[in-house]
Design a protein around this motif. Sequence first.
Motif, PDB file in Angstrom:
ATOM      1  N   ARG A 361     -16.956   3.036 -34.634  1.00 49.83           N
ATOM      2  CA  ARG A 361     -16.616   1.884 -35.478  1.00 49.83           C
ATOM      3  C   ARG A 361     -16.626   0.559 -34.713  1.00 49.83           C
ATOM      4  O   ARG A 361     -16.286  -0.481 -35.268  1.00 49.83           O
ATOM      5  N   THR A 362     -17.003   0.598 -33.450  1.00 51.71           N
ATOM      6  CA  THR A 362     -17.149  -0.631 -32.687  1.00 51.71           C
ATOM      7  C   THR A 362     -18.279  -1.460 -33.299  1.00 51.71           C
ATOM      8  O   THR A 362     -19.328  -0.922 -33.642  1.00 51.71           O
ATOM      9  N   SER A 363     -18.056  -2.756 -33.428  1.00 50.77           N
ATOM     10  CA  SER A 363     -19.066  -3.597 -34.064  1.00 50.77           C
ATOM     11  C   SER A 363     -20.332  -3.657 -33.221  1.00 50.77           C
ATOM     12  O   SER A 363     -20.312  -3.500 -31.997  1.00 50.77           O
ATOM     13  N   LEU A 364     -21.441  -3.902 -33.891  1.00 49.30           N
ATOM     14  CA  LEU A 364     -22.714  -4.029 -33.190  1.00 49.30           C
ATOM     15  C   LEU A 364     -22.702  -5.188 -32.204  1.00 49.30           C
ATOM     16  O   LEU A 364     -23.342  -5.127 -31.145  1.00 49.30           O
ATOM     17  N   SER A 365     -21.972  -6.241 -32.541  1.00 48.42           N
ATOM     18  CA  SER A 365     -21.884  -7.391 -31.625  1.00 48.42           C
ATOM     19  C   SER A 365     -21.240  -6.989 -30.306  1.00 48.42           C
ATOM     20  O   SER A 365     -21.692  -7.374 -29.226  1.00 48.42           O
ATOM     21  N   GLU A 366     -20.173  -6.186 -30.380  1.00 49.50           N
ATOM     22  CA  GLU A 366     -19.503  -5.742 -29.164  1.00 49.50           C
ATOM     23  C   GLU A 366     -20.392  -4.787 -28.375  1.00 49.50           C
ATOM     24  O   GLU A 366     -20.439  -4.835 -27.141  1.00 49.50           O
ATOM     25  N   LEU A 367     -21.103  -3.905 -29.076  1.00 43.11           N
ATOM     26  CA  LEU A 367     -22.010  -2.991 -28.387  1.00 43.11           C
ATOM     27  C   LEU A 367     -23.123  -3.757 -27.687  1.00 43.11           C
ATOM     28  O   LEU A 367     -23.515  -3.426 -26.557  1.00 43.11           O
ATOM     29  N   LEU A 368     -23.613  -4.800 -28.334  1.00 48.32           N
ATOM     30  CA  LEU A 368     -24.670  -5.613 -27.736  1.00 48.32           C
ATOM     31  C   LEU A 368     -24.165  -6.309 -26.483  1.00 48.32           C
ATOM     32  O   LEU A 368     -24.872  -6.390 -25.466  1.00 48.32           O
ATOM     33  N   GLU A 369     -22.918  -6.810 -26.522  1.00 48.49           N
ATOM     34  CA  GLU A 369     -22.342  -7.462 -25.345  1.00 48.49           C
ATOM     35  C   GLU A 369     -22.241  -6.482 -24.183  1.00 48.49           C
ATOM     36  O   GLU A 369     -22.446  -6.845 -23.021  1.00 48.49           O
ATOM     37  N   THR A 370     -21.909  -5.229 -24.484  1.00 44.63           N
ATOM     38  CA  THR A 370     -21.824  -4.217 -23.448  1.00 44.63           C
ATOM     39  C   THR A 370     -23.188  -3.985 -22.797  1.00 44.63           C
ATOM     40  O   THR A 370     -23.304  -3.853 -21.579  1.00 44.63           O
ATOM     41  N   PHE A 371     -24.240  -3.985 -23.605  1.00 46.47           N
ATOM     42  CA  PHE A 371     -25.588  -3.770 -23.079  1.00 46.47           C
ATOM     43  C   PHE A 371     -26.040  -4.908 -22.176  1.00 46.47           C
ATOM     44  O   PHE A 371     -26.628  -4.678 -21.115  1.00 46.47           O
ATOM     45  N   VAL A 372     -25.800  -6.130 -22.600  1.00 41.70           N
ATOM     46  CA  VAL A 372     -26.320  -7.264 -21.828  1.00 41.70           C
ATOM     47  C   VAL A 372     -25.493  -7.521 -20.581  1.00 41.70           C
ATOM     48  O   VAL A 372     -25.883  -8.325 -19.738  1.00 41.70           O
ATOM     49  N   ALA A 373     -24.354  -6.845 -20.432  1.00 39.64           N
ATOM     50  CA  ALA A 373     -23.507  -7.060 -19.256  1.00 39.64           C
ATOM     51  C   ALA A 373     -24.186  -6.577 -17.981  1.00 39.64           C
ATOM     52  O   ALA A 373     -23.846  -7.002 -16.885  1.00 39.64           O
ATOM     53  N   THR A 374     -25.150  -5.669 -18.109  1.00 35.79           N
ATOM     54  CA  THR A 374     -25.839  -5.159 -16.926  1.00 35.79           C
ATOM     55  C   THR A 374     -27.293  -4.867 -17.275  1.00 35.79           C
ATOM     56  O   THR A 374     -27.606  -4.486 -18.389  1.00 35.79           O
ATOM     57  N   ASP A 375     -28.163  -4.989 -16.299  1.00 39.98           N
ATOM     58  CA  ASP A 375     -29.593  -4.737 -16.529  1.00 39.98           C
ATOM     59  C   ASP A 375     -29.950  -3.260 -16.389  1.00 39.98           C
ATOM     60  O   ASP A 375     -31.044  -2.847 -16.753  1.00 39.98           O
ATOM     61  N   ALA A 376     -29.037  -2.467 -15.838  1.00 41.13           N
ATOM     62  CA  ALA A 376     -29.380  -1.084 -15.528  1.00 41.13           C
ATOM     63  C   ALA A 376     -28.677  -0.092 -16.444  1.00 41.13           C
ATOM     64  O   ALA A 376     -28.427   1.042 -16.073  1.00 41.13           O
ATOM     65  N   LEU A 377     -28.353  -0.519 -17.640  1.00 39.09           N
ATOM     66  CA  LEU A 377     -27.599   0.333 -18.545  1.00 39.09           C
ATOM     67  C   LEU A 377     -28.505   1.353 -19.218  1.00 39.09           C
ATOM     68  O   LEU A 377     -29.549   1.013 -19.747  1.00 39.09           O
ATOM     69  N   ASP A 378     -28.096   2.610 -19.178  1.00 37.09           N
ATOM     70  CA  ASP A 378     -28.877   3.667 -19.830  1.00 37.09           C
ATOM     71  C   ASP A 378     -28.659   3.656 -21.338  1.00 37.09           C
ATOM     72  O   ASP A 378     -29.579   3.865 -22.117  1.00 37.09           O
ATOM     73  N   GLY A 379     -27.441   3.444 -21.737  1.00 38.29           N
ATOM     74  CA  GLY A 379     -27.086   3.498 -23.134  1.00 38.29           C
ATOM     75  C   GLY A 379     -25.573   3.530 -23.265  1.00 38.29           C
ATOM     76  O   GLY A 379     -24.859   3.389 -22.276  1.00 38.29           O
ATOM     77  N   VAL A 380     -25.104   3.731 -24.472  1.00 38.80           N
ATOM     78  CA  VAL A 380     -23.683   3.862 -24.736  1.00 38.80           C
ATOM     79  C   VAL A 380     -23.454   5.182 -25.450  1.00 38.80           C
ATOM     80  O   VAL A 380     -24.150   5.505 -26.413  1.00 38.80           O
ATOM     81  N   ILE A 381     -22.485   5.943 -24.945  1.00 35.01           N
ATOM     82  CA  ILE A 381     -22.088   7.167 -25.625  1.00 35.01           C
ATOM     83  C   ILE A 381     -21.111   6.786 -26.734  1.00 35.01           C
ATOM     84  O   ILE A 381     -20.132   6.077 -26.481  1.00 35.01           O
ATOM     85  N   LEU A 382     -21.362   7.232 -27.948  1.00 36.32           N
ATOM     86  CA  LEU A 382     -20.485   6.919 -29.067  1.00 36.32           C
ATOM     87  C   LEU A 382     -19.651   8.143 -29.433  1.00 36.32           C
ATOM     88  O   LEU A 382     -20.132   9.282 -29.406  1.00 36.32           O
ATOM     89  N   THR A 383     -18.401   7.882 -29.755  1.00 31.80           N
ATOM     90  CA  THR A 383     -17.462   8.950 -30.084  1.00 31.80           C
ATOM     91  C   THR A 383     -16.818   8.686 -31.439  1.00 31.80           C
ATOM     92  O   THR A 383     -16.847   7.561 -31.949  1.00 31.80           O
ATOM     93  N   GLU A 384     -16.228   9.712 -32.001  1.00 33.07           N
ATOM     94  CA  GLU A 384     -15.424   9.587 -33.207  1.00 33.07           C
ATOM     95  C   GLU A 384     -14.151  10.385 -32.988  1.00 33.07           C
ATOM     96  O   GLU A 384     -14.204  11.587 -32.746  1.00 33.07           O
ATOM     97  N   ASN A 385     -13.018   9.670 -33.019  1.00 32.21           N
ATOM     98  CA  ASN A 385     -11.727  10.286 -32.693  1.00 32.21           C
ATOM     99  C   ASN A 385     -11.759  10.963 -31.330  1.00 32.21           C
ATOM    100  O   ASN A 385     -11.182  12.036 -31.126  1.00 32.21           O
TER     101      ASN A 385
END
Length: 618
Positions: A361-385
Amino acid sequence: MSERPVTQPVMLRNWQQVVEKVDFAFQPIVSPHTGHVFGYEALLRRWEDAGFASIQALFDTAWDTGNLHSVDMLLRAKAIDKFARLPDAKRLKLFYNFDNRVVKTEDYQPGQTAALLADAGLERDTIFLEISERHDISNAGYLKDILVRYRSQGFKIAIDDYGSGFAQLRALYECEPDIIKIDRFFIDGIDKDRRKELFVTQITAFAHMIAAQVVAEGVETREEFLCCRRLGCDLVQGFFIARPSTDLPERTDIVPVAADIAADTRRQSDRDDDVVRSYLLETPALPSDINPVDILSYFQQNPDISLVPVVNHQGEPLGIVRDFEFKAFIYTPFGRELLQNPANRANIKRFLRRCPVADIRTSLSELLETFVATDALDGVILTENGQYLGVLDQSALLRAVNERNTLNARDENPLTRLPGNSAIYRYAARALAEPRRRRFAVYFDFDNFKPFNDRYGFRQGDRAILLFKDILGKALSQNEWFVGHIGGDDFFAYVQSIDFEDAVEAVQRAQAMFDQQIKSFYDPETRDRGYLEGKGRDDKVARFDLMSVSAALVRIPPERTDITLDHISVEAAKLKAIAKNSPSRFASGLYSSPCAPIPMSEKQPRIAWQHGSDAGQK
């Protein structure tokens, strides 16, 4: 400076008596997105019954007498034993504060905490050892030593009180804690303090960059809770959620107050949620006890997968294994032989890499900020509960953001970028279908907008509309208001689960801010005169007061699900006429139509209203 005098060691049996007198209170740490309980912090209580002036005095005395490690182990045993009696304890995490000096004691022995957990039927990753920044952990080598010692035993590490003491970013960067807990000083009043908001935003972004989660400590109000969630904090803790209690809770799945807010406000992130789910890569995860030889088979059978998540026995993500790194090891001299060696076959840690984790449920804007914080990011693991759900890689994120923006553009007002009529109707249909004890709809309409537009032009008129849009964002920011732009100079707002007085105060605050700021849009002569001369709708010259905003607030009865936005619009129109003739330019009314649906052509819904001096009364 004189040396500290040597004191005689206190007998262990006396410390056992001390530990018997003290107790632990548990305070929940929850997800701000769902109210789901992540874990509990164990907080020492009744130290005064044991003869100490403070918690710190207890640990300082234990250190001075050479008993710190043994005392800490007695306290750990007590905390773990009590935690194990919680309902569904195996699903939860225990946050335990320990004195950093423990690892410097002569009698320190690794493995004792693991034994305590095993005796209680708990896994090693159940416990988060909290290292307080109030002690000097700025030495990256010292902090790294602590992390290596405890991580090698399978424990999790949390940095407590971040921002209160000595920690340096370099120490955190090199040592990569699992959780960073932001000191309550920065959370207290964060909804009203832009500098605190900026600090929390920056440290949250940094934490996510190093794949750590953030806990906001000391959340005491609904506004602080909502602000911390908006800024991307993964977890929250504080009196607003629940006070620490020595009594064990009856349920440990959710905390109702947080779950209720999440349910009230979830509709606003529904679109992001749906879009993210549609682009989520449901990559099958590997168990942490997998034989490394089987990882090679996994990549051979799934050539399109470049990374694979690894989860523990509870389905919680631990990190990722990269295809190219794993194969690079295999193709080194003796790599395959080392992998097949029985001594290495159960060890996946050498291939495990940290990866940012976020709630679905994290907003796309926050996920995008996480991605641009580093150039070497593989991805984000998403969880539910807390459970692994899937992976969002860079390509999937960009496509999701593009689709979200396309969908929003269709429903946005082109001037203000606020939700337009279609989005307002869609939102209202969902909101009104859910019974709530307190809910309010507000219609805003400019007064004397046409004379202003005629005198100063459409461009200045657009600027006045944009001014009010910005004012609404500020005046209504303390609660989760939905704000839409109907068109022209008409705006719509909706809120629930707040008191009537608070809703009225927010609306009238927006009106007052507009009254004050719109004056600068007039020329000095008109501003000093206090009115504008121009032609009215009848084409006759008349005097018009400076622009203002009228507001009609409709109070929607609780538990009703048969009311539509069309019903509310009819009643708001009546109230708006009253507001425009009121000195306060505000009117509120309780919608009071019959429960049974009646065709609008046969009978119009009735309404009771207040206005003028009664506007603030129930």
